[in-house]
Design a protein around this motif. Structure first.
Motif, PDB file in Angstrom:
ATOM      1  N   UNK A  23       0.832  -1.210   0.000  1.00 25.20           N
ATOM      2  CA  UNK A  23       0.000   0.000   0.000  1.00 25.20           C
ATOM      3  C   UNK A  23       0.867   1.260   0.000  1.00 25.20           C
ATOM      4  N   UNK A  24       1.961   1.238   0.770  1.00 28.31           N
ATOM      5  CA  UNK A  24       2.865   2.395   0.802  1.00 28.31           C
ATOM      6  C   UNK A  24       3.571   2.568  -0.538  1.00 28.31           C
ATOM      7  N   UNK A  25       3.981   1.469  -1.167  1.00 26.62           N
ATOM      8  CA  UNK A  25       4.619   1.552  -2.480  1.00 26.62           C
ATOM      9  C   UNK A  25       3.653   2.145  -3.507  1.00 26.62           C
ATOM     10  N   UNK A  26       2.411   1.678  -3.482  1.00 25.03           N
ATOM     11  CA  UNK A  26       1.416   2.190  -4.430  1.00 25.03           C
ATOM     12  C   UNK A  26       1.201   3.690  -4.241  1.00 25.03           C
ATOM     13  N   UNK A  27       1.124   4.112  -2.985  1.00 23.06           N
ATOM     14  CA  UNK A  27       0.907   5.536  -2.708  1.00 23.06           C
ATOM     15  C   UNK A  27       2.093   6.369  -3.182  1.00 23.06           C
ATOM     16  N   UNK A  28       3.311   5.875  -2.947  1.00 18.47           N
ATOM     17  CA  UNK A  28       4.503   6.601  -3.384  1.00 18.47           C
ATOM     18  C   UNK A  28       4.551   6.694  -4.907  1.00 18.47           C
ATOM     19  N   UNK A  29       4.182   5.622  -5.576  1.00 23.28           N
ATOM     20  CA  UNK A  29       4.167   5.642  -7.041  1.00 23.28           C
ATOM     21  C   UNK A  29       3.126   6.627  -7.561  1.00 23.28           C
ATOM     22  N   UNK A  30       1.944   6.642  -6.967  1.00 21.47           N
ATOM     23  CA  UNK A  30       0.920   7.584  -7.407  1.00 21.47           C
ATOM     24  C   UNK A  30       1.415   9.020  -7.266  1.00 21.47           C
ATOM     25  N   UNK A  31       2.027   9.325  -6.137  1.00 24.68           N
ATOM     26  CA  UNK A  31       2.528  10.674  -5.902  1.00 24.68           C
ATOM     27  C   UNK A  31       3.644  11.027  -6.881  1.00 24.68           C
ATOM     28  N   UNK A  32       4.578  10.096  -7.057  1.00 27.61           N
ATOM     29  CA  UNK A  32       5.739  10.347  -7.910  1.00 27.61           C
ATOM     30  C   UNK A  32       5.340  10.482  -9.370  1.00 27.61           C
ATOM     31  N   UNK A  55       8.292  -4.194  -6.892  1.00 32.43           N
ATOM     32  CA  UNK A  55       6.846  -4.014  -6.870  1.00 32.43           C
ATOM     33  C   UNK A  55       6.403  -3.155  -8.054  1.00 32.43           C
ATOM     34  N   UNK A  56       7.129  -2.074  -8.314  1.00 34.53           N
ATOM     35  CA  UNK A  56       6.773  -1.189  -9.421  1.00 34.53           C
ATOM     36  C   UNK A  56       6.856  -1.916 -10.762  1.00 34.53           C
ATOM     37  N   UNK A  57       7.896  -2.720 -10.936  1.00 34.87           N
ATOM     38  CA  UNK A  57       8.059  -3.450 -12.192  1.00 34.87           C
ATOM     39  C   UNK A  57       7.061  -4.592 -12.324  1.00 34.87           C
ATOM     40  N   UNK A  58       6.833  -5.318 -11.231  1.00 37.75           N
ATOM     41  CA  UNK A  58       5.981  -6.513 -11.271  1.00 37.75           C
ATOM     42  C   UNK A  58       4.503  -6.175 -11.366  1.00 37.75           C
ATOM     43  N   UNK A  59       4.077  -5.083 -10.722  1.00 37.97           N
ATOM     44  CA  UNK A  59       2.645  -4.823 -10.580  1.00 37.97           C
ATOM     45  C   UNK A  59       2.151  -3.544 -11.238  1.00 37.97           C
ATOM     46  N   UNK A  60       3.071  -2.713 -11.716  1.00 40.39           N
ATOM     47  CA  UNK A  60       2.653  -1.456 -12.333  1.00 40.39           C
ATOM     48  C   UNK A  60       3.171  -1.302 -13.759  1.00 40.39           C
ATOM     49  N   UNK A  61       3.737  -2.361 -14.314  1.00 41.87           N
ATOM     50  CA  UNK A  61       4.162  -2.314 -15.707  1.00 41.87           C
ATOM     51  C   UNK A  61       5.163  -1.222 -16.006  1.00 41.87           C
ATOM     52  N   UNK A  62       6.129  -1.036 -15.117  1.00 35.49           N
ATOM     53  CA  UNK A  62       7.140   0.001 -15.305  1.00 35.49           C
ATOM     54  C   UNK A  62       8.460  -0.647 -15.699  1.00 35.49           C
ATOM     55  N   UNK A  63       9.102  -0.085 -16.712  1.00 35.84           N
ATOM     56  CA  UNK A  63      10.426  -0.551 -17.120  1.00 35.84           C
ATOM     57  C   UNK A  63      11.480   0.156 -16.274  1.00 35.84           C
ATOM     58  N   UNK A  96      12.583  -5.526 -17.070  1.00 35.04           N
ATOM     59  CA  UNK A  96      11.244  -5.667 -16.489  1.00 35.04           C
ATOM     60  C   UNK A  96      11.337  -6.172 -15.057  1.00 35.04           C
ATOM     61  N   UNK A  97      12.530  -6.076 -14.471  1.00 36.05           N
ATOM     62  CA  UNK A  97      12.780  -6.544 -13.111  1.00 36.05           C
ATOM     63  C   UNK A  97      13.598  -5.484 -12.380  1.00 36.05           C
ATOM     64  N   UNK A  98      13.137  -5.068 -11.194  1.00 39.81           N
ATOM     65  CA  UNK A  98      13.810  -4.006 -10.460  1.00 39.81           C
ATOM     66  C   UNK A  98      15.194  -4.355  -9.967  1.00 39.81           C
ATOM     67  N   UNK A  99      15.405  -5.605  -9.536  1.00 42.69           N
ATOM     68  CA  UNK A  99      16.718  -6.003  -9.026  1.00 42.69           C
ATOM     69  C   UNK A  99      17.765  -6.047 -10.131  1.00 42.69           C
ATOM     70  N   UNK A 100      17.370  -6.490 -11.291  1.00 41.92           N
ATOM     71  CA  UNK A 100      18.324  -6.551 -12.401  1.00 41.92           C
ATOM     72  C   UNK A 100      18.803  -5.135 -12.750  1.00 41.92           C
ATOM     73  N   UNK A 101      17.872  -4.183 -12.766  1.00 37.41           N
ATOM     74  CA  UNK A 101      18.247  -2.803 -13.065  1.00 37.41           C
ATOM     75  C   UNK A 101      19.188  -2.240 -12.002  1.00 37.41           C
ATOM     76  N   UNK A 102      18.990  -2.625 -10.744  1.00 38.10           N
ATOM     77  CA  UNK A 102      19.860  -2.140  -9.674  1.00 38.10           C
ATOM     78  C   UNK A 102      21.316  -2.549  -9.896  1.00 38.10           C
TER      79      UNK A 102
END
Length: 229
Positions: A23-32, A55-63, A96-102
């Motif tokens: 829920x906190x991740x979703x809220x931060x993404x909406x704000x950002x 979470x952003x990559x898996x559930x919000x379709x973000x590259x 399409x994976x956040x850890x790989x990008x890190x």
């Protein structure tokens, strides 16, 4: 899973984001994302940054695109040097994976001769994906010097990219988390990450730069890491 991957493949850390974190991740993404313009993310949440990015990559379709440059306002297609056909196109590459990008954000590319890495999911039947599984490696000669840096993970619009086609592996398919885009794109947001934010930092392997084709072949064939007994 019926396929047995060699032991150098690692799974995502077993700490899942709970309902409060999601829920906190979703809220931060909406704000950002609502602010637009590739704004830096003011990350003050108590959960690891890698969980937020995944979470952003898996559930919000973000590259995701990891870089050592914190000031990219516009991504342009470039011609890389890569051992695969998909990765050797003039394009913008993302994950399409956040850890790989890190990994690409925290590895200082100026201090390593080469990198070998991958992020995959395995499909043994339609709709059933196992993973993700990761492997990360840098030049063996650079590893003792801890070639890490503060980096930036850029959040990019997923619809600007295509996925690398899956690869047949016996009766299964390997889905690689690599994306390619062929037109300029502006980031949606960006997040600063430190080496300590990357949960696999102490598990990054070392390889011989003169044997890159052997490592690529081993990854594709599910064979042992070259040089391992």
């Amino acid at each position: 899973m019926n396929i047995r991957l060699p032991d150098y493949w690692m799974t995502r850390p077993g700490v899942d984001a709970d309902e409060n974190a999601r829920a906190a991740f979703d809220a931060l993404l909406r704000t950002t994302l609502g602010s637009g313009g590739g704004a830096p993310i003011d990350y003050t949440l108590p959960w690891p940054k890698w969980q937020f990015l995944c979470h952003a990559a898996d559930h919000h379709g973000i590259a995701m695109h990891g870089s050592g440059d914190p000031n990219i306002a516009r991504f342009e297609p470039r011609q890389p040097i890569d051992l695969t056909d998909f990765g050797n196109q003039k394009a913008i590459y993302a994950a399409s994976d956040g850890l790989w990008a890190m990994f690409f954000a925290v590895v200082d590319r100026d201090r390593v001769g080469s990198i070998t890495n991958a992020c995959i999911r395995v499909a043994e039947e339609p709709g059933a994906l196992h993973g993700p599984y990761y492997v990360f490696s840098v030049s063996q000669s650079a590893l003792p010097g801890r070639p890490w840096r503060t980096g930036t993970v850029y959040l990019l619009p997923r619809d600007a990219f295509i996925s690398q086609p899956p690869v047949a592996f016996g009766s299964s398919q390997i889905h690689i988390a690599q994306l390619a885009g062929f037109a300029p794109v502006q980031p949606l947001a960006k997040l600063t990450v430190e080496p300590a934010d990357f949960p696999f930092l102490t598990q990054i392997r070392g390889h011989d730069d003169t044997r890159l084709h052997e490592y690529a072949a081993a990854l594709q064939a599910g064979a042992a890491w070259p040089g391992d007994s």
